[in-house]
Design a protein around this motif. Structure first.
Motif, short mmCIF file in Angstrom:
data_model
loop_
_atom_site.label_atom_id
_atom_site.label_comp_id
_atom_site.label_asym_id
_atom_site.label_seq_id
_atom_site.Cartn_x
_atom_site.Cartn_y
_atom_site.Cartn_z
N GLU A 20 0.82 -1.21 0.00
CA GLU A 20 0.00 0.00 0.00
C GLU A 20 0.86 1.27 0.00
OE1 GLU A 20 -0.38 -2.59 1.85
OE2 GLU A 20 -2.45 -3.31 1.68
N LEU A 21 1.96 1.22 0.76
CA LEU A 21 2.85 2.39 0.78
C LEU A 21 3.50 2.62 -0.58
CD1 LEU A 21 4.59 1.94 4.26
CD2 LEU A 21 3.04 3.77 3.58
N ARG A 22 3.91 1.54 -1.25
CA ARG A 22 4.51 1.70 -2.57
C ARG A 22 3.50 2.26 -3.56
NH1 ARG A 22 6.95 -3.19 -0.94
NH2 ARG A 22 5.37 -4.44 -2.02
N LEU A 23 2.25 1.80 -3.49
CA LEU A 23 1.22 2.33 -4.38
C LEU A 23 0.99 3.81 -4.11
CD1 LEU A 23 -1.00 2.06 -6.49
CD2 LEU A 23 -2.53 1.24 -4.68
N ALA A 24 0.93 4.20 -2.84
CA ALA A 24 0.73 5.61 -2.51
C ALA A 24 1.88 6.46 -3.04
CB ALA A 24 0.61 5.77 -0.99
N LEU A 25 3.11 5.94 -2.95
CA LEU A 25 4.26 6.68 -3.46
C LEU A 25 4.20 6.81 -4.97
CD1 LEU A 25 6.96 8.04 -2.87
CD2 LEU A 25 8.07 5.80 -3.01
N ARG A 26 3.80 5.74 -5.67
CA ARG A 26 3.69 5.82 -7.13
C ARG A 26 2.61 6.82 -7.55
NH1 ARG A 26 4.00 0.20 -6.71
NH2 ARG A 26 1.81 -0.04 -7.30
N VAL A 27 1.48 6.82 -6.85
CA VAL A 27 0.40 7.77 -7.17
C VAL A 27 0.90 9.20 -7.00
CG1 VAL A 27 -1.84 8.65 -6.41
CG2 VAL A 27 -1.49 6.19 -6.66
N THR A 28 1.59 9.46 -5.91
CA THR A 28 2.10 10.81 -5.66
C THR A 28 3.11 11.24 -6.72
OG1 THR A 28 1.79 10.46 -3.28
CG2 THR A 28 3.21 12.28 -3.96
N ILE A 29 4.04 10.36 -7.04
CA ILE A 29 5.05 10.69 -8.06
C ILE A 29 4.39 10.92 -9.41
CG2 ILE A 29 7.01 9.76 -9.36
CD1 ILE A 29 7.91 8.37 -6.81
N ALA A 30 3.42 10.08 -9.78
CA ALA A 30 2.75 10.23 -11.07
C ALA A 30 2.04 11.57 -11.16
CB ALA A 30 1.76 9.08 -11.29
N GLY A 31 1.31 11.95 -10.10
CA GLY A 31 0.60 13.23 -10.12
C GLY A 31 1.53 14.42 -10.20
N VAL A 32 2.59 14.42 -9.40
CA VAL A 32 3.53 15.54 -9.40
C VAL A 32 4.27 15.62 -10.73
CG1 VAL A 32 5.62 16.46 -8.33
CG2 VAL A 32 3.79 15.51 -6.91
N LEU A 33 4.69 14.46 -11.27
CA LEU A 33 5.42 14.46 -12.54
C LEU A 33 4.53 14.94 -13.68
CD1 LEU A 33 7.97 13.81 -14.09
CD2 LEU A 33 7.21 11.43 -14.26
N ALA A 34 3.27 14.51 -13.72
CA ALA A 34 2.36 14.96 -14.75
C ALA A 34 2.14 16.47 -14.67
CB ALA A 34 1.02 14.23 -14.65
N TYR A 35 2.03 16.99 -13.44
CA TYR A 35 1.87 18.44 -13.27
C TYR A 35 3.09 19.19 -13.79
CZ TYR A 35 1.69 23.00 -11.01
OH TYR A 35 1.70 24.35 -10.78
N ALA A 36 4.29 18.67 -13.49
CA ALA A 36 5.51 19.33 -13.94
C ALA A 36 5.59 19.35 -15.47
CB ALA A 36 6.73 18.62 -13.35
N VAL A 37 5.19 18.25 -16.12
CA VAL A 37 5.24 18.20 -17.59
C VAL A 37 4.26 19.19 -18.20
CG1 VAL A 37 4.88 16.73 -19.60
CG2 VAL A 37 6.07 15.82 -17.60
N THR A 38 3.05 19.29 -17.62
CA THR A 38 2.06 20.23 -18.18
C THR A 38 2.52 21.67 -18.00
OG1 THR A 38 0.81 20.25 -16.09
CG2 THR A 38 0.17 18.64 -17.77
N ARG A 39 3.20 21.96 -16.89
CA ARG A 39 3.72 23.32 -16.71
C ARG A 39 4.83 23.62 -17.70
NH1 ARG A 39 0.51 26.42 -15.73
NH2 ARG A 39 -0.72 24.72 -16.60
#
Length: 373
Positions: A20-39
């Motif tokens: 569960e912790l690994r999934l939470a970390l992947r979700v967080t990284i995916a969201g932040v990385l997608a935001y950085a790419v759109t910016r």
């Protein structure tokens, strides 16, 4: 002291939630990385890429691939059709907007009902009509932006799923399979208790059977995701379907054993069979628990020789009952129960052998050694 104890207990609980912790970390990284790419690309509606990256992230790579494909196909259908409706039907007033919404929703809702993979299509179509941004930049440009941003979110989500603490569906499948096998060991104990103790009820079955069904469903869902990983060449693990089929066959065998164990054995029969039945119970339970550990850790399956010997001893004792004059005076259903139990265990032995072979294949894949060696 109280705070340190609380922190220690929290750490222990988190330690048991590694997946569960690994999934939470992947979700967080995916969201932040997608935001950085759109910016970086200065996308006007980049939040959709962030939302998609988070939605796509699932417990395994195969699950993320499935979510990405469904998200993209549904978005593409909804964006294209919604854009066409927005371009062809004027929707400046409340009445015309209602007509446009009806025209946009009805066919896509039907498509989503028939094909659940397109369940986001009606939502995307609505978004094409309702937000001011879509009307400001035009329906066609809005549709292109929507598809581009959702595609970006899919790509980011899948890449994070593959490269950031990836959770392979095969591991999730074998964990669920191990849970099924360990619950089967508990089930065998309940059945033997029913045969040997007239006071034992079936209340324990009401708890175990739902747990087994739930674990089987998890294993089957993970197997579907594992098959998707194999088709996309993300893993070289064996085909997961044989393992799932074997689990269901073993499940059927245990149902047959349960039917034979639905009533306690008569005292004269139990006196003759108790030693061999007890040994059969102990060896069966030990084999299933060790097999569950082997599935969970992808190690070689346990040796089944003790179980086979115990089953042979029980079969010999059951056959010897025919020559016992005292036992022959018992009702015929007592004999039928004994031999039904023996037949069910023989079928169980065959399918359990297949399950051991599937476990050997999984261990061989992990160590890259030929099965059975």
């Amino acid at each position: 002291m109280a705070l340190s104890g609380w922190i220690e207990r929290a750490g222990e609980r988190l330690g048991t939630r590694g997946a569960e912790l690994r999934l939470a970390l992947r979700v967080t990284i995916a969201g932040v990385l997608a935001y950085a790419v759109t910016r970086f690309f200065d996308m006007p509606q980049g939040y959709w890429a962030v939302i998609t990256a988070v939605v796509v992230m699932q417990a395994s790579v195969g699950g993320s691939l499935k979510a990405a494909v469904e998200r993209f196909s549904g978005t593409l259908a909804g964006a294209v059709y919604g854009g066409v409706i927005a371009a062809l039907i004027p929707h400046g007033s409340a009445v015309t907007l209602g007509l446009a919404i009806t025209a946009a929703l009805l066919p896509l809702a039907l498509l989503a009902a028939v094909r659940p993979a397109f369940r986001v299509a009606p939502i995307t179509s609505l978004i094409m009509l309702l937000p001011p941004t879509g009307q400001t930049i035009g329906p066609l440009a809005s549709a292109m932006d929507r598809v581009l941003e959702i595609t970006l979110g899919n790509v980011v989500g899948v890449l994070v799923a593959v490269f950031v603490l990836p959770a392979r569906a095969h591991n999730l499948m074998t964990d669920a399979a191990a849970k099924v096998v360990s619950l089967n060991a508990d089930l065998v104990t309940v059945f033997i208790d029913e045969l040997t103790d007239a006071q034992t009820g079936r209340s324990a079955l009401q708890k175990i059977h739902p747990q087994i069904r739930s674990a089987l469903k998890k294993a089957e869902a993970a197997a579907e995701e594992a098959a998707r990983e194999r088709r996309t060449h993300l893993t070289e693990a064996p085909d997961p379907e044989p393992l799932i089929r074997t689990l269901y066959r073993v499940r059927h065998d245990l149902v047959m054993i349960g039917r034979a164990a639905s009533a306690p054995l008569p005292a004269p029969v139990l006196d003759r069979l108790r030693p061999s039945l007890t040994t059969l119970h102990q060896t069966t339970r030990a084999l299933l628990l060790n097999l569950a550990d082997a599935l969970r850790h992808h190690t070689k399956p346990p040796d089944a020789e003790a179980f086979r010997a115990a089953l042979e001893a029980f079969t010999r004792d059951a056959d010897a009952l025919r020559a016992d004059a005292l036992v022959r005076e018992l009702p015929g259903h007592a004999f039928g129960q004994v031999f039904a139990l023996g037949f069910a265990f023989e079928q169980f032995q065959k399918n359990l052998g297949d399950l051991l072979a599937r476990t050997d294949e999984l261990a061989a894949e992990r160590t890259k050694t030929p099965p059975g060696s």
